[in-house]
Motif scaffolding. Structure first.
Motif, PDB file in Angstrom:
ATOM      1  N   LEU A 155      -2.551 -16.638   0.840  1.00 60.41           N
ATOM      2  CA  LEU A 155      -3.206 -16.495  -0.456  1.00 60.41           C
ATOM      3  C   LEU A 155      -2.883 -15.117  -1.020  1.00 60.41           C
ATOM      4  CD1 LEU A 155      -6.761 -17.964   0.286  1.00 60.41           C
ATOM      5  CD2 LEU A 155      -4.860 -19.085  -0.888  1.00 60.41           C
ATOM      6  N   PRO A 156      -2.656 -15.019  -2.323  1.00 60.35           N
ATOM      7  CA  PRO A 156      -2.375 -13.693  -2.894  1.00 60.35           C
ATOM      8  C   PRO A 156      -3.605 -12.792  -2.849  1.00 60.35           C
ATOM      9  CG  PRO A 156      -2.560 -15.353  -4.621  1.00 60.35           C
ATOM     10  CD  PRO A 156      -2.592 -16.092  -3.324  1.00 60.35           C
ATOM     11  N   ASP A 157      -3.353 -11.531  -2.610  1.00 54.80           N
ATOM     12  CA  ASP A 157      -4.393 -10.505  -2.583  1.00 54.80           C
ATOM     13  C   ASP A 157      -4.199  -9.625  -3.817  1.00 54.80           C
ATOM     14  OD1 ASP A 157      -6.115  -8.417  -2.162  1.00 54.80           O
ATOM     15  OD2 ASP A 157      -5.170  -7.720  -0.307  1.00 54.80           O
ATOM     16  N   PHE A 158      -5.128  -9.714  -4.751  1.00 54.14           N
ATOM     17  CA  PHE A 158      -4.994  -8.969  -5.999  1.00 54.14           C
ATOM     18  C   PHE A 158      -5.861  -7.706  -6.007  1.00 54.14           C
ATOM     19  CE2 PHE A 158      -3.913 -13.369  -7.353  1.00 54.14           C
ATOM     20  CZ  PHE A 158      -2.638 -13.124  -7.829  1.00 54.14           C
ATOM     21  N   SER A 159      -6.173  -7.199  -4.825  1.00 51.40           N
ATOM     22  CA  SER A 159      -7.010  -5.997  -4.778  1.00 51.40           C
ATOM     23  C   SER A 159      -6.300  -4.792  -5.379  1.00 51.40           C
ATOM     24  CB  SER A 159      -7.426  -5.689  -3.334  1.00 51.40           C
ATOM     25  OG  SER A 159      -6.284  -5.507  -2.511  1.00 51.40           O
ATOM     26  N   ASN A 160      -4.954  -4.849  -5.418  1.00 52.60           N
ATOM     27  CA  ASN A 160      -4.196  -3.754  -6.031  1.00 52.60           C
ATOM     28  C   ASN A 160      -3.671  -4.137  -7.410  1.00 52.60           C
ATOM     29  OD1 ASN A 160      -4.383  -1.880  -3.869  1.00 52.60           O
ATOM     30  ND2 ASN A 160      -2.875  -3.079  -2.729  1.00 52.60           N
TER      31      ASN A 160
ATOM     32  N   ASN B 242       0.817  -1.220   0.000  1.00 53.15           N
ATOM     33  CA  ASN B 242       0.000   0.000   0.000  1.00 53.15           C
ATOM     34  C   ASN B 242       0.847   1.265   0.000  1.00 53.15           C
ATOM     35  OD1 ASN B 242       1.011  -0.152   2.567  1.00 53.15           O
ATOM     36  ND2 ASN B 242      -0.957   0.155   3.616  1.00 53.15           N
ATOM     37  N   GLY B 243       2.133   1.127  -0.299  1.00 49.38           N
ATOM     38  CA  GLY B 243       3.003   2.290  -0.360  1.00 49.38           C
ATOM     39  C   GLY B 243       2.868   3.046  -1.670  1.00 49.38           C
ATOM     40  N   SER B 244       3.801   3.940  -1.923  1.00 49.82           N
ATOM     41  CA  SER B 244       3.807   4.720  -3.162  1.00 49.82           C
ATOM     42  C   SER B 244       5.250   4.934  -3.601  1.00 49.82           C
ATOM     43  CB  SER B 244       3.137   6.081  -2.949  1.00 49.82           C
ATOM     44  OG  SER B 244       3.337   6.917  -4.082  1.00 49.82           O
ATOM     45  N   ASP B 245       5.483   4.807  -4.884  1.00 52.55           N
ATOM     46  CA  ASP B 245       6.842   5.006  -5.384  1.00 52.55           C
ATOM     47  C   ASP B 245       7.262   6.470  -5.392  1.00 52.55           C
ATOM     48  OD1 ASP B 245       7.302   2.344  -5.626  1.00 52.55           O
ATOM     49  OD2 ASP B 245       7.060   2.242  -7.795  1.00 52.55           O
ATOM     50  N   SER B 246       6.353   7.353  -5.049  1.00 54.72           N
ATOM     51  CA  SER B 246       6.738   8.752  -4.868  1.00 54.72           C
ATOM     52  C   SER B 246       7.097   9.046  -3.418  1.00 54.72           C
ATOM     53  CB  SER B 246       5.603   9.675  -5.331  1.00 54.72           C
ATOM     54  OG  SER B 246       4.442   9.463  -4.546  1.00 54.72           O
ATOM     55  N   ASN B 247       6.992   8.046  -2.542  1.00 54.80           N
ATOM     56  CA  ASN B 247       7.396   8.204  -1.140  1.00 54.80           C
ATOM     57  C   ASN B 247       8.915   8.207  -1.004  1.00 54.80           C
ATOM     58  OD1 ASN B 247       4.800   8.368  -0.186  1.00 54.80           O
ATOM     59  ND2 ASN B 247       4.659   6.206   0.420  1.00 54.80           N
ATOM     60  N   LYS B 248       9.374   8.413   0.240  1.00 56.42           N
ATOM     61  CA  LYS B 248      10.808   8.452   0.516  1.00 56.42           C
ATOM     62  C   LYS B 248      11.401   7.085   0.822  1.00 56.42           C
ATOM     63  CE  LYS B 248      10.845  13.212   2.260  1.00 56.42           C
ATOM     64  NZ  LYS B 248      11.225  14.107   3.393  1.00 56.42           N
ATOM     65  N   GLY B 249      10.550   6.086   0.966  1.00 58.05           N
ATOM     66  CA  GLY B 249      11.059   4.754   1.270  1.00 58.05           C
ATOM     67  C   GLY B 249      11.374   4.558   2.734  1.00 58.05           C
ATOM     68  N   THR B 250      10.774   5.356   3.597  1.00 60.31           N
ATOM     69  CA  THR B 250      10.946   5.194   5.032  1.00 60.31           C
ATOM     70  C   THR B 250       9.883   4.233   5.566  1.00 60.31           C
ATOM     71  OG1 THR B 250       9.489   7.041   5.549  1.00 60.31           O
ATOM     72  CG2 THR B 250      11.830   7.533   5.211  1.00 60.31           C
ATOM     73  N   GLU B 251       9.994   3.885   6.852  1.00 60.02           N
ATOM     74  CA  GLU B 251       8.990   3.001   7.441  1.00 60.02           C
ATOM     75  C   GLU B 251       7.618   3.671   7.441  1.00 60.02           C
ATOM     76  OE1 GLU B 251       8.352   0.120  11.350  1.00 60.02           O
ATOM     77  OE2 GLU B 251      10.035   1.538  11.287  1.00 60.02           O
ATOM     78  N   GLU B 252       7.590   4.971   7.653  1.00 60.62           N
ATOM     79  CA  GLU B 252       6.325   5.702   7.667  1.00 60.62           C
ATOM     80  C   GLU B 252       5.816   5.982   6.267  1.00 60.62           C
ATOM     81  OE1 GLU B 252       9.132   6.681   9.181  1.00 60.62           O
ATOM     82  OE2 GLU B 252       8.626   5.974  11.197  1.00 60.62           O
ATOM     83  N   ALA B 253       6.697   6.073   5.287  1.00 63.33           N
ATOM     84  CA  ALA B 253       6.316   6.386   3.906  1.00 63.33           C
ATOM     85  C   ALA B 253       7.047   5.439   2.960  1.00 63.33           C
ATOM     86  CB  ALA B 253       6.652   7.844   3.581  1.00 63.33           C
ATOM     87  N   PRO B 254       6.615   4.169   2.898  1.00 62.98           N
ATOM     88  CA  PRO B 254       7.341   3.162   2.115  1.00 62.98           C
ATOM     89  C   PRO B 254       7.097   3.283   0.620  1.00 62.98           C
ATOM     90  CG  PRO B 254       5.374   2.196   3.069  1.00 62.98           C
ATOM     91  CD  PRO B 254       5.463   3.596   3.621  1.00 62.98           C
ATOM     92  N   PHE B 255       8.047   2.725  -0.134  1.00 68.14           N
ATOM     93  CA  PHE B 255       7.823   2.565  -1.562  1.00 68.14           C
ATOM     94  C   PHE B 255       6.732   1.519  -1.782  1.00 68.14           C
ATOM     95  CE2 PHE B 255      12.605   3.404  -1.758  1.00 68.14           C
ATOM     96  CZ  PHE B 255      12.452   4.748  -2.077  1.00 68.14           C
ATOM     97  N   LYS B 256       6.237   1.455  -3.003  1.00 68.25           N
ATOM     98  CA  LYS B 256       5.237   0.439  -3.359  1.00 68.25           C
ATOM     99  C   LYS B 256       5.867  -0.772  -4.033  1.00 68.25           C
ATOM    100  CE  LYS B 256       0.900  -0.285  -5.884  1.00 68.25           C
ATOM    101  NZ  LYS B 256       0.155  -0.779  -4.703  1.00 68.25           N
ATOM    102  N   THR B 257       6.923  -0.555  -4.821  1.00 65.99           N
ATOM    103  CA  THR B 257       7.476  -1.641  -5.635  1.00 65.99           C
ATOM    104  C   THR B 257       8.922  -1.935  -5.267  1.00 65.99           C
ATOM    105  OG1 THR B 257       8.258  -0.186  -7.403  1.00 65.99           O
ATOM    106  CG2 THR B 257       5.989  -0.986  -7.559  1.00 65.99           C
ATOM    107  N   ILE B 258       9.302  -3.171  -5.499  1.00 64.16           N
ATOM    108  CA  ILE B 258      10.678  -3.596  -5.258  1.00 64.16           C
ATOM    109  C   ILE B 258      11.624  -2.894  -6.217  1.00 64.16           C
ATOM    110  CG2 ILE B 258      12.198  -5.611  -5.332  1.00 64.16           C
ATOM    111  CD1 ILE B 258       9.663  -7.229  -4.460  1.00 64.16           C
ATOM    112  N   THR B 259      11.184  -2.649  -7.437  1.00 66.82           N
ATOM    113  CA  THR B 259      12.063  -1.995  -8.408  1.00 66.82           C
ATOM    114  C   THR B 259      12.373  -0.557  -7.990  1.00 66.82           C
ATOM    115  OG1 THR B 259      10.102  -1.481  -9.748  1.00 66.82           O
ATOM    116  CG2 THR B 259      11.394  -3.415 -10.363  1.00 66.82           C
ATOM    117  N   GLN B 260      11.457   0.092  -7.286  1.00 69.52           N
ATOM    118  CA  GLN B 260      11.748   1.444  -6.807  1.00 69.52           C
ATOM    119  C   GLN B 260      12.790   1.394  -5.691  1.00 69.52           C
ATOM    120  OE1 GLN B 260      10.610   3.782  -8.520  1.00 69.52           O
ATOM    121  NE2 GLN B 260      11.048   5.643  -7.372  1.00 69.52           N
TER     122      GLN B 260
END
Length: 865
Positions: A622-627, A35-53
């Motif tokens: 089980l995988p969650d594909f809601s995103n 549930n993160g965002s790749d525009s975040n800073k990648g901190t615990e409070e503001a994590p990235f969304k993807t591994i590639t980021q």
């Protein structure tokens, strides 16, 4: 790329510098969450969304390392649309690690799967459901975490074990199989050319697609399709026909798979590719309106690939992560002929005619997690599950790596593979592997405290842990169970000659319930000269016996052809054959290998903190594909009429917006997914990009707004080989004929080909560009109502020019896939003879190649055999 996208990347790069520094021991820590965002800073409070980021964040700071860099994955589902590729740019250095690991007490799930939803009842009486409009291709399906059964005949037994028919006869002269009508019935299956015969042959299993079924009296003649048919009937081994040493003589066993007509048991499914309809006969208690149904789409989830043996990926680890849902489609496309340990036939070389050749070219199946050219690399406490072929594969160029505390469960092929089994796919397999470049050999790798269970369930001839030609490998304290062939296999080549192997140790493993189908197997199986100092000691082998389906015997610890260099000592047996089996081995020593040794049994297998890692099997999420990432335009407002740039295919990923057959992004530019995009001119980026390295069956899709009408089109293409082609589809329906791209000078010289469409309807549609003939580079397609609208697009170079290569004596050499293989030099004007002499002098293998002047302006490409 738009200025907006460029600006976004610059902003994100700046954010990387603000990531949290966790402790004095760590240089930096980044966080990723579903549930993160790749525009975040990648901190615990503001994590990235993807591994590639997170990967980009690591690359921004790992040039100089003062401590470990950690990427912490929060629990939840990370759905991959294509392979995540790591290179030497992603590793650590100076002994400091880059670590990708789970957040404490949470389970991150990396899935290569996609959901199957929208089920409606198809046959209420038989409880068969369906999903329509399925474009993906797959060979496995999982319902609420439980593997479904690809429709087959005969059915599995009530306890889930295999069940088979026996052949009536092998028709060697007709390259076919005779089967009893009383077994298969009328054989009037709707899509017969998609039906497969799965044949158990001694120690290997073969999957062959069917071409025809002809009834003749009490038997039906099943003729397989090529290329697998020709290859199978050329082989001498494994022995096709009446089972070797069977008394009384018996034919081999088989089952048929993949027809709608086979759906008669709860849990069976079938994909009708001709209509895009998926059928499933639900099990008791399954509500298909709410069921979690997953099929795989990505062949390799993570690829770790160093540039070469001198530029390896170093000091990386992956810890506490679950990897699931990898795909492998080769059996559906070319059949699958296992020779041994799931290494499959690329070709069968001439030797003694039909059913007479023991000379083979082989290669390995795809793996869910693949590692090549890596050192000080660790996989620890991870789970690998629901994978179509190999779970984890350390291919070659690996050294000082550790695979520890992992669970491999519900795997189609081998749980773990390590090292090369032959030099390459063009080298005959009996040639001992011992390369000049010793950094290529898997060396000092350790496999310990892993649970490998319920594997080999798609490719029965695979094994739990398979090592080709390693040296100084340690395989210890693993538990290997529930395999259909051998448990642990080390060595290949069937030779007493010197090989790359030495000092391999297979000790203290707990091995049970293996060889559940096939024969000529052992709980520990070895081949070839293993140098000096190799050991098979203190393993506990129990609860194994010959299957009623096997062609002939199974053995205890089995030293097969050429096995030498081992000390075989103090191995414990219970409810299993004991002693040491041997078939033409070399020199070895043995001591105390009969009967049960309690102290050995107690110390073998999983120990200490790893004792109960099998409990993870019950908690696989089980995988969650809601995103889930929907298909959407990568570039807005593409139109017909207008120009479609091929690199701007839709977002959505593998099997959604594109289909790419290999795991590597060969071009490595513009976009970071599986499609191979090349830069048209490496010295001038303004000339743009093209999709290249294509294979037949690949495709890309584009969301376009269409003005109604019929259109003509021009496509800017390049190919250095004959047979390259493509075809256009709109919303799944063909709108053009197959368009052939003439063979040009190479893949850097572009010209246009033309075609026309059927009448198109107005509105938003999805255009598919399907590659129907391989090795095509395609830059753009421009559509217009008439040739006058697109007359401004001219071919840059006319095809078919007769260029003279006599002006240069330096030639590039390419293989049949267009891969650059090296450079040769000849004196004077090149001739076929002088080119062949130059290639022999540089030790090129026998085969078909293409050569061209290094200065392409003065040379056409010519073929050399």
């Amino acid at each position: 790329m738009s200025f907006q996208k460029i600006g976004h990347l610059i902003a994100v790069s700046a954010l990387f510098l603000g990531a949290t520094v966790a402790t004095a021991a760590d240089q930096a820590t980044f966080y990723v969450a579903p549930n993160g965002s790749d525009s975040n800073k990648g901190t615990e409070e503001a994590p990235f969304k993807t591994i590639t980021q997170a990967q980009k964040a690591v690359r921004a700071i790992n040039g100089t390392m003062t401590g470990d860099i950690s990427v912490i994955l929060r629990g939840g589902t990370y759905q991959l649309s294509s392979t995540v590729n790591f290179t030497e740019a992603d590793g650590g250095k100076d002994g400091f690690y880059v670590r990708y690991k789970a957040y404490p007490n949470e389970t991150p799930l990396i899935t290569g799967g996609i959901p199957m939803s929208g089920w409606t009842i198809h046959d209420e009486k038989n409880n068969i459901w369906k999903v329509e409009g399925v474009d993906a291709r797959f060979r496995q399906m999982y319902v609420n975490g439980k593997k479904a059964i690809r429709a087959r005949m005969p059915n599995l037994l009530d306890n889930g074990d295999h069940n088979f028919f026996r052949l009536n006869k092998v028709d060697s002269a007709g390259s076919a199989f005779l089967v009893n009508n009383s077994d298969i019935g009328e054989a009037n299956w709707k899509n017969l050319n998609k039906v497969e015969i799965h044949l158990m042959i001694a120690w290997a299993e073969s999957i062959l697609r069917l071409e025809s079924a002809t009834k003749n009296g009490n038997v039906t003649k099943l003729e397989p399709r090529d290329p697998e048919r020709t290859k199978l009937f050329k082989r001498k081994y494994p022995m096709l026909g009446t089972a070797f040493m069977s008394n009384p003589p018996k034919q081999q066993v088989y089952y048929l798979e993949n027809a709608y007509e086979f759906i008669d048991q709860p849990g069976e499914w079938y994909l009708d590719e001709s209509t895009g309809t998926l059928y499933y006969k639900a099990r008791a208690g399954e509500n298909m309106a709410t069921a979690n149904v997953v099929v795989p789409r990505v062949n390799t989830l993570f690829s770790i690939l160093g540039k070469d043996t001198k530029n390896k990926v170093g000091y990386m680890s992956f810890e506490g992560i679950t990897f699931a849902n990898s795909n492998f489609l080769r059996p559906s496309e070319e059949g699958f002929l296992d020779l041994q340990a799931s290494m499959f036939n690329i070709d069968v070389l001439p030797e003694n005619g039909r059913l007479g050749s023991n000379k083979f070219l082989l290669w390995r199946p795809d793996a869910g997690f693949r590692v090549e050219n890596a050192h000080h690399f660790k996989i620890k406490n991870c789970t690998f599950t629901q994978m179509a072929a190999t779970g984890l594969d350390f291919v070659s160029g690996t050294n000082d790596d550790v695979i520890e505390g992992n669970v491999f469960y519900e795997i189609g092929g081998c749980g773990i593979m390590l090292g090369k089994f032959s030099q390459d796919s063009t080298t005959e397999i009996h040639i001992p592997y011992n390369p000049k470049d010793k950094d290529e050999i898997s060396t000092r790798d350790t496999i310990r405290y892993n649970l490998v269970t319920n594997v080999t369930n798609e490719h029965q001839g695979a094994v739990g842990i398979a090592a080709g030609y390693p040296r100084y490998v340690v395989i210890e304290n693993n538990e290997v169970s529930y395999t259909n062939y051998s448990g642990i296999s080390v060595g290949y080549g069937w030779t007493k000659s010197e090989t790359a192997m030495t000092n391999n140790k297979i000790n203290k493993n707990n091995i049970h319930h293996i060889a559940r189908l096939l024969c000529d197997s052992g709980p520990i199986y070895t081949l070839s000269n293993q140098g000096t100092g190799s050991e098979i000691k203190e393993n506990y082998i129990h609860d194994m016996s010959q299957s009623k389906w096997s062609d002939y015997w199974i053995l205890p610890i089995y030293l097969d052809e050429g096995s030498s260099g081992f000390a075989v000592e103090n191995n414990s047996y219970k409810n299993a054959p004991s002693g040491v089996g041997r078939n033409a081995p070399g020199q070895f020593t043995e001591k105390n290998n009969n009967g049960y040794i309690a102290s050995v049994a107690e110390a073998a297998g999983l120990q200490g903190e790893f004792k109960n890692i099998g409990d993870r099997i019950n908690t696989i999420p089980l995988p969650d594909f809601s995103n889930v990432v929907p298909q959407a335009p990568f570039v807005e407002n593409m139109t017909i009429p207008g120009t479609i740039e091929m690199e701007n295919y839709d977002e959505g990923g593998q099997s959604i917006s594109f289909n790419d057959k290999d795991f590597v992004n060969e071009g490595g530019v513009y976009r970071e997914d599986g499609v191979d995009i090349t830069q048209i001119d490496s010295t001038d980026k303004t000339k743009g990009y093209a999709v290249g390295y294509t294979q037949a069956g690949e495709w890309m899709e584009y969301t376009v707004n269409v003005t109604a009408g019929e259109y003509v089109f021009l496509a800017n293409v390049a190919s250095g080989l004959e047979g390259s082609s493509f075809q256009l589809f709109m919303d799944g329906k063909a709108i053009s004929d197959t368009i052939v791209a003439p063979k040009g000078e190479d893949w850097n010289t572009y010209g246009t080909v033309e075609g026309k469409t059927t009448a198109l309807e107005a509105g938003e549609h999805v255009l598919r560009v399907a590659i129907t003939g391989a090795y095509l580079n395609i830059d753009w397609i421009k559509f217009g109502k008439s040739a006058d609208e697109i007359i401004s697009i001219k071919p840059s170079v006319r095809y078919g020019l007769n260029m003279d290569i006599s002006r240069s004596s330096t030639l590039n050499v390419f293989d049949i896939r267009g891969q650059h293989m090296g450079v040769i030099r000849v004196m004077g004007m090149p001739t076929t003879s002088s080119v062949m002499q130059a290639m022999h002098a540089k030790n090129f293998k026998s085969g078909v190649y293409f050569v061209q002047s290094v200065n392409k302006a003065f040379g056409k490409m010519i073929q050399v055999k």
